[in-house]
Write a protein that holds these residues in place. Structure first.
Motif, short mmCIF file in Angstrom:
data_model
loop_
_atom_site.label_atom_id
_atom_site.label_comp_id
_atom_site.label_asym_id
_atom_site.label_seq_id
_atom_site.Cartn_x
_atom_site.Cartn_y
_atom_site.Cartn_z
N THR A 42 44.94 8.33 -8.18
CA THR A 42 43.74 8.18 -7.68
C THR A 42 43.44 7.63 -6.44
OG1 THR A 42 43.05 7.68 -9.93
CG2 THR A 42 41.41 7.16 -8.20
N ALA A 43 42.60 8.42 -5.72
CA ALA A 43 42.39 7.96 -4.25
C ALA A 43 40.79 7.49 -4.12
CB ALA A 43 42.89 8.97 -3.16
N PHE A 44 40.36 6.90 -3.34
CA PHE A 44 38.95 6.53 -2.83
C PHE A 44 39.05 7.18 -1.49
CE2 PHE A 44 37.98 2.66 -5.66
CZ PHE A 44 37.90 3.18 -6.78
N VAL A 45 38.00 8.23 -1.11
CA VAL A 45 37.93 8.58 -0.05
C VAL A 45 36.63 8.09 0.68
CG1 VAL A 45 37.51 10.83 1.54
CG2 VAL A 45 39.23 10.58 -0.34
N LEU A 46 36.35 7.43 1.81
CA LEU A 46 35.27 6.47 2.11
C LEU A 46 34.78 7.44 3.51
CD1 LEU A 46 35.99 3.00 1.41
CD2 LEU A 46 35.08 4.74 0.01
N SER A 47 33.57 7.96 3.50
CA SER A 47 33.43 8.88 4.70
C SER A 47 32.70 7.78 5.94
CB SER A 47 31.97 9.32 3.99
OG SER A 47 30.73 8.73 4.25
N GLY A 48 32.56 8.53 6.83
CA GLY A 48 31.57 7.83 7.80
C GLY A 48 30.35 7.60 7.56
N GLY A 49 29.59 6.82 8.53
CA GLY A 49 28.10 6.46 8.14
C GLY A 49 27.82 5.41 8.85
N GLY A 50 28.36 4.94 9.91
CA GLY A 50 27.77 3.78 10.80
C GLY A 50 27.30 2.66 9.96
N ILE A 51 26.06 2.49 10.32
CA ILE A 51 25.36 1.31 9.76
C ILE A 51 25.44 1.20 8.33
CG2 ILE A 51 23.15 1.89 10.46
CD1 ILE A 51 24.34 -1.68 10.55
N ARG A 52 25.31 2.44 7.64
CA ARG A 52 25.10 2.48 6.41
C ARG A 52 26.60 2.16 5.61
NH1 ARG A 52 24.07 7.56 5.36
NH2 ARG A 52 22.84 7.03 3.49
N GLY A 53 27.54 1.92 6.06
CA GLY A 53 28.83 1.36 5.22
C GLY A 53 28.43 0.44 4.29
N PRO A 54 27.72 -0.42 4.40
CA PRO A 54 27.47 -1.42 3.29
C PRO A 54 27.09 -0.77 1.90
CG PRO A 54 26.41 -2.33 5.02
CD PRO A 54 26.72 -0.91 5.62
N LEU A 55 26.61 0.71 1.80
CA LEU A 55 26.32 1.46 0.77
C LEU A 55 27.78 1.64 0.27
CD1 LEU A 55 23.92 3.96 2.32
CD2 LEU A 55 23.14 2.05 0.60
N GLN A 56 28.71 1.81 0.89
CA GLN A 56 30.06 1.92 0.42
C GLN A 56 30.66 0.69 -0.29
OE1 GLN A 56 32.42 3.35 3.59
NE2 GLN A 56 31.65 5.45 3.36
N VAL A 57 30.21 -0.40 0.21
CA VAL A 57 30.67 -1.50 -0.54
C VAL A 57 29.86 -1.94 -1.82
CG1 VAL A 57 30.75 -4.11 -0.23
CG2 VAL A 57 31.02 -2.74 1.86
N GLY A 58 28.97 -1.31 -2.07
CA GLY A 58 28.17 -1.35 -3.56
C GLY A 58 29.08 -0.41 -4.36
N ALA A 59 29.01 0.88 -3.76
CA ALA A 59 29.65 1.77 -4.79
C ALA A 59 30.96 1.29 -5.15
CB ALA A 59 29.88 3.11 -3.85
N LEU A 60 31.87 0.63 -4.21
CA LEU A 60 33.09 0.20 -4.57
C LEU A 60 33.14 -0.68 -5.81
CD1 LEU A 60 35.04 -0.23 -0.87
CD2 LEU A 60 35.52 1.38 -2.66
N ARG A 61 32.21 -1.62 -5.47
CA ARG A 61 31.87 -2.73 -6.70
C ARG A 61 31.77 -1.82 -8.03
NH1 ARG A 61 30.47 -8.11 -7.48
NH2 ARG A 61 30.37 -8.44 -5.26
N SER A 62 30.85 -1.14 -8.02
CA SER A 62 30.54 -0.03 -9.10
C SER A 62 31.82 0.36 -9.76
CB SER A 62 29.44 1.03 -8.83
OG SER A 62 29.33 1.80 -10.10
N LEU A 63 32.54 1.15 -9.01
CA LEU A 63 33.76 1.73 -9.26
C LEU A 63 34.75 0.90 -9.81
CD1 LEU A 63 34.49 4.15 -6.27
CD2 LEU A 63 34.06 5.03 -8.64
N LEU A 64 34.88 -0.26 -9.27
CA LEU A 64 35.89 -1.35 -9.77
C LEU A 64 35.22 -2.01 -11.21
CD1 LEU A 64 36.85 -2.83 -6.25
CD2 LEU A 64 38.24 -1.71 -7.74
N GLU A 65 34.12 -2.28 -11.13
CA GLU A 65 33.48 -2.69 -12.33
C GLU A 65 33.79 -1.87 -13.43
OE1 GLU A 65 30.09 -5.74 -10.78
OE2 GLU A 65 29.59 -3.70 -11.45
N HIS A 66 33.74 -0.62 -13.42
CA HIS A 66 34.06 0.76 -14.38
C HIS A 66 35.69 0.77 -14.38
CE1 HIS A 66 29.68 1.68 -13.66
NE2 HIS A 66 29.86 2.27 -14.83
N ASP A 67 36.50 -0.07 -13.88
CA ASP A 67 37.85 -0.22 -13.97
C ASP A 67 38.57 1.10 -13.51
OD1 ASP A 67 40.03 -1.68 -15.11
OD2 ASP A 67 40.24 -0.49 -16.70
N ILE A 68 38.02 1.56 -12.67
CA ILE A 68 38.48 2.72 -11.74
C ILE A 68 39.03 2.02 -10.36
CG2 ILE A 68 37.96 4.97 -10.45
CD1 ILE A 68 35.63 5.04 -12.22
N LYS A 69 40.31 2.08 -10.23
CA LYS A 69 41.10 1.53 -9.22
C LYS A 69 41.86 2.62 -8.52
CE LYS A 69 41.49 -3.18 -10.82
NZ LYS A 69 42.31 -4.21 -11.27
#
Length: 303
Positions: free
Chosen positions: A3-30
């Motif tokens: 399994t790979a996590f691919v995180l895009s560009g996005g500039g100042i909108r990078g914190p959106l990815q942090v929230g998504a990472l929390r969701s993925l990890l809470e769903h036990d996806i690592k």
């Protein structure tokens, strides 16, 4: 399964990815490894340095909160004009951003070989006009890799690295899913806070048309990767496209915590009913229109 996590560009909108990472990890996806570019390189590098667990998320959130306008984009219109007149390579100096990254990495983690989880970060070379990949050489300096991948042209200085002039990897591949496929991932969660497959409203105005033109050019790499994954029955690619705060100015750091929440909510919604790539493409991508005298042409590389 890899399994790979691919995180895009996005500039100042990078914190959106942090929230998504929390969701993925809470769903036990690592992830077994990360692939990142630009803002996604910052998040990938930080998570790989700490280890891809939920306990790393609060530290990454704290790091983003320290990223203020005065740290990342210091100065004003007069200093920008002065830098342009004196031949500087960017509108803003990069020292503050480099120091921010250095200060928030775990002590003793200075190279890619010291990461707790592999991370591959992309950067574009302005000399050869080619895409380069950090993460294969364990001796490569981590901060240089993160800085090279996230240095937005014109805004920040290119990174001089062994006779390369490296800038934001999103210039070539904003959502580098092909890197994950080449590295053997058969399950990919692409958290995309950049360009997507949706049709956009008509654009007007010189600067807006210029930016949309650049977006159109950059977006082709995503289409290529989605088509490649769709054609490979071994690959399950989950394209989590987050469009919140899409009109936020590049230097607006006042919505960091809101973006953590919005990113998690978007990923939570996706994970309630994960869609196979072919379903996602059919739902998101507008079909080609039948237009008299012209038709859509699909380049051989994307067929």
């Amino acid at each position: 399964m890899t399994t790979a996590f691919v995180l895009s560009g996005g500039g100042i909108r990078g914190p959106l990815q942090v929230g998504a990472l929390r969701s993925l990890l809470e769903h036990d996806i690592k992830p077994d490894f990360f692939v990142g570019t630009s803002a996604g390189a910052i998040n990938s590098g930080f998570m790989a340095a700490r280890g891809p667990g939920l306990d790393a998320i609060p530290e990454l959130e704290a790091a983003w909160r320290k990223g203020t306008k005065d740290v990342v984009y210091p100065g004003n219109a007069f200093t920008i004009a002065w830098r342009a007149l004196t031949g500087e390579d960017s509108a803003f100096p990069s020292e503050g951003m480099r120091q921010l990254i250095e200060d928030n990495l775990p002590a003793g983690i200075t190279t890619f070989g010291q990461l707790k989880c592999p991370a591959y970060l992309t950067a574009a070379d302005l000399i050869s006009r080619r895409l380069y990949l950090f993460g294969e050489d364990p001796t490569a300096p981590l901060v240089d890799g993160i800085m090279a991948s996230s240095s937005i042209p014109v805004y920040q200085d290119p990174v001089d690295y062994h006779d390369l002039q490296l800038v934001d990897g999103g210039v070539v591949a904003s959502v580098p899913c092909s890197v994950a496929m080449d590295k053997g991932a058969d399950v990919i969660y692409a958290v995309n806070v950049s360009h997507g497959t949706e049709s956009l409203p008509r654009v007007s105005g010189i600067l807006n048309i210029l930016m949309r033109t650049i977006d159109t050019f950059i977006g082709q790499s995503l289409f290529n990767d989605l088509v490649r994954a769709e054609a490979d029955p071994r690959v399950a690619l989950h394209h989590i496209h987050i469009t919140d705060f899409s009109h936020l100015p590049f230097n607006d750091f006042d919505h960091i915590d809101e973006m953590f929440v919005a990113g998690k909510a978007a990923a939570d919604r996706y994970l309630e009913a994960p869609a196979p790539l072919d379903v996602q493409l059919a739902a998101d991508m507008a079909p080609a229109r039948a237009v008299p005298g012209v038709r859509e042409y699909i380049p051989p590389s994307t067929r």
